[in-house]
Design a protein around this motif. Structure first.
Motif, PDB file in Angstrom:
ATOM      1  N   THR A 123       0.851  -1.200   0.000  1.00 35.82           N
ATOM      2  CA  THR A 123       0.000   0.000   0.000  1.00 35.82           C
ATOM      3  C   THR A 123       0.885   1.247   0.000  1.00 35.82           C
ATOM      4  N   ILE A 124       0.374   2.303  -0.588  1.00 36.57           N
ATOM      5  CA  ILE A 124       1.074   3.582  -0.618  1.00 36.57           C
ATOM      6  C   ILE A 124       0.200   4.614   0.095  1.00 36.57           C
ATOM      7  N   LYS A 125       0.738   5.184   1.171  1.00 35.94           N
ATOM      8  CA  LYS A 125      -0.009   6.179   1.927  1.00 35.94           C
ATOM      9  C   LYS A 125       0.361   7.584   1.451  1.00 35.94           C
ATOM     10  N   ASN A 126      -0.585   8.486   1.620  1.00 36.65           N
ATOM     11  CA  ASN A 126      -0.376   9.891   1.250  1.00 36.65           C
ATOM     12  C   ASN A 126       0.117  10.026  -0.200  1.00 36.65           C
ATOM     13  N   VAL A 127      -0.672   9.452  -1.113  1.00 32.01           N
ATOM     14  CA  VAL A 127      -0.307   9.472  -2.523  1.00 32.01           C
ATOM     15  C   VAL A 127      -0.366  10.892  -3.070  1.00 32.01           C
ATOM     16  N   ASP A 128       0.687  11.280  -3.764  1.00 29.19           N
ATOM     17  CA  ASP A 128       0.755  12.595  -4.407  1.00 29.19           C
ATOM     18  C   ASP A 128       0.373  12.418  -5.878  1.00 29.19           C
ATOM     19  N   PRO A 129      -0.821  12.910  -6.292  1.00 32.89           N
ATOM     20  CA  PRO A 129      -1.261  12.720  -7.690  1.00 32.89           C
ATOM     21  C   PRO A 129      -0.289  13.290  -8.711  1.00 32.89           C
ATOM     22  N   ASP A 130       0.314  14.435  -8.371  1.00 33.17           N
ATOM     23  CA  ASP A 130       1.259  15.048  -9.307  1.00 33.17           C
ATOM     24  C   ASP A 130       2.485  14.159  -9.492  1.00 33.17           C
ATOM     25  N   ARG A 131       2.956  13.578  -8.402  1.00 30.66           N
ATOM     26  CA  ARG A 131       4.130  12.689  -8.489  1.00 30.66           C
ATOM     27  C   ARG A 131       3.787  11.422  -9.275  1.00 30.66           C
ATOM     28  N   THR A 132       2.588  10.928  -9.075  1.00 32.06           N
ATOM     29  CA  THR A 132       2.163   9.726  -9.795  1.00 32.06           C
ATOM     30  C   THR A 132       2.118   9.986 -11.296  1.00 32.06           C
ATOM     31  N   LEU A 133       1.550  11.117 -11.690  1.00 26.36           N
ATOM     32  CA  LEU A 133       1.499  11.469 -13.114  1.00 26.36           C
ATOM     33  C   LEU A 133       2.893  11.671 -13.688  1.00 26.36           C
ATOM     34  N   ARG A 134       3.762  12.259 -12.875  1.00 24.34           N
ATOM     35  CA  ARG A 134       5.137  12.515 -13.317  1.00 24.34           C
ATOM     36  C   ARG A 134       5.882  11.188 -13.553  1.00 24.34           C
ATOM     37  N   LEU A 135       5.661  10.238 -12.645  1.00 23.24           N
ATOM     38  CA  LEU A 135       6.314   8.933 -12.785  1.00 23.24           C
ATOM     39  C   LEU A 135       5.752   8.163 -13.972  1.00 23.24           C
ATOM     40  N   ARG A 136       4.469   8.309 -14.218  1.00 22.26           N
ATOM     41  CA  ARG A 136       3.886   7.658 -15.399  1.00 22.26           C
ATOM     42  C   ARG A 136       4.478   8.241 -16.675  1.00 22.26           C
ATOM     43  N   ALA A 137       4.705   9.546 -16.676  1.00 20.45           N
ATOM     44  CA  ALA A 137       5.321  10.187 -17.842  1.00 20.45           C
ATOM     45  C   ALA A 137       6.749   9.675 -18.046  1.00 20.45           C
ATOM     46  N   ALA A 138       7.491   9.526 -16.941  1.00 19.23           N
ATOM     47  CA  ALA A 138       8.856   9.005 -17.028  1.00 19.23           C
ATOM     48  C   ALA A 138       8.849   7.555 -17.503  1.00 19.23           C
ATOM     49  N   MET A 139       7.888   6.796 -17.017  1.00 13.80           N
ATOM     50  CA  MET A 139       7.770   5.400 -17.418  1.00 13.80           C
ATOM     51  C   MET A 139       7.406   5.298 -18.897  1.00 13.80           C
ATOM     52  N   TYR A 140       6.536   6.175 -19.347  1.00  6.89           N
ATOM     53  CA  TYR A 140       6.118   6.203 -20.750  1.00  6.89           C
ATOM     54  C   TYR A 140       7.301   6.505 -21.660  1.00  6.89           C
ATOM     55  N   LEU A 141       8.109   7.496 -21.270  1.00  4.87           N
ATOM     56  CA  LEU A 141       9.288   7.855 -22.059  1.00  4.87           C
ATOM     57  C   LEU A 141      10.315   6.720 -22.040  1.00  4.87           C
ATOM     58  N   CYS A 142      10.470   6.101 -20.873  1.00  8.55           N
ATOM     59  CA  CYS A 142      11.391   4.969 -20.758  1.00  8.55           C
ATOM     60  C   CYS A 142      10.963   3.833 -21.688  1.00  8.55           C
ATOM     61  N   GLY A 143       9.669   3.556 -21.704  1.00 10.95           N
ATOM     62  CA  GLY A 143       9.145   2.510 -22.572  1.00 10.95           C
ATOM     63  C   GLY A 143       9.391   2.806 -24.038  1.00 10.95           C
ATOM     64  N   LYS A 144       9.158   4.050 -24.454  1.00 12.83           N
ATOM     65  CA  LYS A 144       9.363   4.413 -25.864  1.00 12.83           C
ATOM     66  C   LYS A 144      10.836   4.354 -26.252  1.00 12.83           C
ATOM     67  N   LEU A 145      11.715   4.761 -25.349  1.00 14.48           N
ATOM     68  CA  LEU A 145      13.147   4.675 -25.635  1.00 14.48           C
ATOM     69  C   LEU A 145      13.585   3.218 -25.804  1.00 14.48           C
ATOM     70  N   LEU A 146      13.074   2.352 -24.929  1.00  9.36           N
ATOM     71  CA  LEU A 146      13.417   0.930 -25.028  1.00  9.36           C
ATOM     72  C   LEU A 146      12.816   0.309 -26.298  1.00  9.36           C
ATOM     73  N   LEU A 147      11.638   0.780 -26.681  1.00 15.39           N
ATOM     74  CA  LEU A 147      11.048   0.288 -27.933  1.00 15.39           C
ATOM     75  C   LEU A 147      11.934   0.631 -29.121  1.00 15.39           C
ATOM     76  N   CYS A 148      12.444   1.831 -29.135  1.00 15.70           N
ATOM     77  CA  CYS A 148      13.321   2.252 -30.239  1.00 15.70           C
ATOM     78  C   CYS A 148      14.595   1.417 -30.281  1.00 15.70           C
ATOM     79  N   ILE A 149      15.116   1.067 -29.095  1.00 15.06           N
ATOM     80  CA  ILE A 149      16.364   0.303 -29.019  1.00 15.06           C
ATOM     81  C   ILE A 149      16.150  -1.160 -29.384  1.00 15.06           C
ATOM     82  N   THR A 150      14.977  -1.698 -29.036  1.00 12.20           N
ATOM     83  CA  THR A 150      14.773  -3.155 -29.131  1.00 12.20           C
ATOM     84  C   THR A 150      13.962  -3.616 -30.326  1.00 12.20           C
TER      85      THR A 150
END
Length: 469
Positions: A123-150
């Motif tokens: 469980t994650i307490k005191n979830v910060d919505p802005d941080r969650t969106l930011r991490l999803r954006a980082a994850m999305y970019l990470c995924g696209k970079l790996l797609l280009c490489i692989t």
């Protein structure tokens, strides 16, 4: 279902099974009684998983089925028939030895469940919505970079194995292994499926076109794997992708009667496909017509589809039987050294006195008792090699790890901690067949596909924040 109720039901149910089983302990076919007990133990485990996760199709259910099929599959097969045209352990090993192996496996699974059900959902307490969106954006970019490489290594790899299998059959893949720079290049494809998962989980804008393209690519990739005969790769990708999409795009699949029937039919269909692939993969110059011919005629296959698959997958118990023959009569117990040496995997070999030789159970069994089976060294065999019958306690650690990683992966967890959600399913895909590999083989997966990807995501997040600030 609460954790305490799950554990109570599991302990009580197994005590009942044990009590009934002991009543038949003196009969000649006690191995069959233990097989029935194993089947009932599996059904009880699946019932508890569905109740605990409140979903018919979840990661624990899939993990349970795979573990039992690999570790106990041929024993479960005997409930249907003892006649199997392949390497049937009942025709090879002493019945008393088989019974010992069955008991060890069932006790291991008992410890595994107790530990898994005892873990709390993350469980994650005191979830910060802005941080969650930011991490999803980082994850999305990470995924696209790996797609280009692989993506190019993935395409080249599929074309290569398709061509080899087309002309030489499944065995040609192993006799024409890549090496040198080509091998390094092709190994990049291992990150292609993680890239797809990261992209799907990081897509906060619900890009349907991109999602459909990625799903199509994975399906095509799975079809190529099935064609060449790599059933495990295909099934792991499809099941993992289906689990992720179920959570991020739909609600949980409730355990209704009609839904259960549909899943049983789907399971039978997958078994049929896997069984046909098992039969025809050694044939060169096969085509789609060959597949359908064998699909509906069972041509040149003396086993029915259920028996054929369970007999083959369940061969993993052979490594436990071989280990019980050799340990401790010829080789002493390792007392945990194989696990400790595996943990030094990242240290250069000259500092660890050839750690691979000391930690690789696959290498050990091939050296001392090569069977030519390709069964894979099972987790139960490694646990027994290290601690004898006390090795069942190793599965407490395995259960705790599986519970922490794969329990409670629902919509709420995804929304609060998308990074851990994605990484958990990446590991789920990579470690779904953990039951048939040694501990050393699992370490690189955890390092590369959990820690390295996680660090990469947080580096991207840090760079985004620095750029924005």
């Amino acid at each position: 279902m609460s954790r305490s109720m799950s554990n109570f039901l599991w302990v009580f149910g197994n005590i009942v099974l044990l009590t009934v089983g002991l009543a038949f302990s003196g009969i000649e076919k006690f191995y069959f009684v233990l097989a029935v007990i194993g089947g009932l133990q599996l059904l009880l485990a699946l019932y508890i998983d569905v109740k605990s996760e409140k979903s018919l199709f979840n990661s624990l259910v899939i993990y349970e089925v795979v573990m039992y099929l690999f570790l106990f599959g041929q024993c479960l097969m005997w409930i249907i028939t003892e006649d199997y045209s392949g390497r049937n352990i009942i025709d090879i090993y002493d019945k008393d030895l088989i019974e010992r192996a069955e008991i060890f496996t069932l006790l291991s699974m008992f410890c595994f469940h107790i530990a898994m059900f005892s873990t709390k959902n993350r469980t994650i307490k005191n979830v910060d919505p802005d941080r969650t969106l930011r991490l999803r954006a980082a994850m999305y970019l990470c995924g696209k970079l790996l797609l280009c490489i692989t993506i190019i290594p993935e395409i080249v790899y599929n074309i290569r194995i398709f061509t080899i299998a087309q002309s030489m059959g499944y065995g040609g893949i192993y006799t024409n292994q890549a090496s040198g720079m080509l091998l390094t290049f092709l190994n990049l494809r291992e990150f292609f499926f993680p890239a797809v998962i990261l992209t799907l989980c990081g897509d906060s804008k619900n890009n349907k076109v991109l999602r459909n393209i990625l799903i199509t690519v994975i399906v095509l990739d799975a079809l190529v794997s099935l064609y060449v005969g790599s059933r495990s790769d295909a099934m792991m990708q499809i099941l993992s992708l289906a689990l992720v999409l179920q959570v991020i795009k739909t609600d949980r699949i409730k355990p209704k009667k009609s839904t259960i029937v549909k899943f049983v039919l789907l399971f039978v269909g997958l078994i049929m496909i896997a069984n046909v692939v098992r039969v025809i993969r050694i044939m060169p110059d096969r085509d789609i017509a060959t597949f359908f011919e064998y699909m509906f005629s069972n041509k040149d296959n003396s086993d029915n589809m259920i028996v054929g698959i369970m007999g083959e997958l369940g061969g993993s118990m052979a490594t436990l039987l071989e280990t019980m023959i050799l340990v401790p009569s010829n080789y002493g117990h390792l007392y945990g050294s194989s696990y400790l040496y595996a943990l030094t995997w990242l240290i250069p070999g000259f500092l660890t006195n050839n750690v691979w030789q000391k930690a690789s159970m696959n290498n050990w069994i091939d050296t001392v008792r090569y069977t030519g089976s390709g069964w894979g060294f099972s987790t139960t065999a490694e646990a027994y090699f290290n601690f004898g019958f006390a090795g069942v306690l190793v599965f407490i650690i395995v259960g705790l790890a599986v519970g922490k990683l794969f329990k409670g992966l629902d919509r709420s967890f995804f929304e609060k901690n998308p990074v851990e959600f994605a990484l958990s399913f990446i590991l789920f895909n990579r470690l779904l067949i953990f039951s048939r590999i040694d501990f050393l083989s699992a370490i690189p997966t955890i390092v590369y596909f959990y820690f390295c990807i996680k660090i990469f995501i947080y580096i991207i997040d840090y760079a985004n924040r620095a750029k924005g600030g």
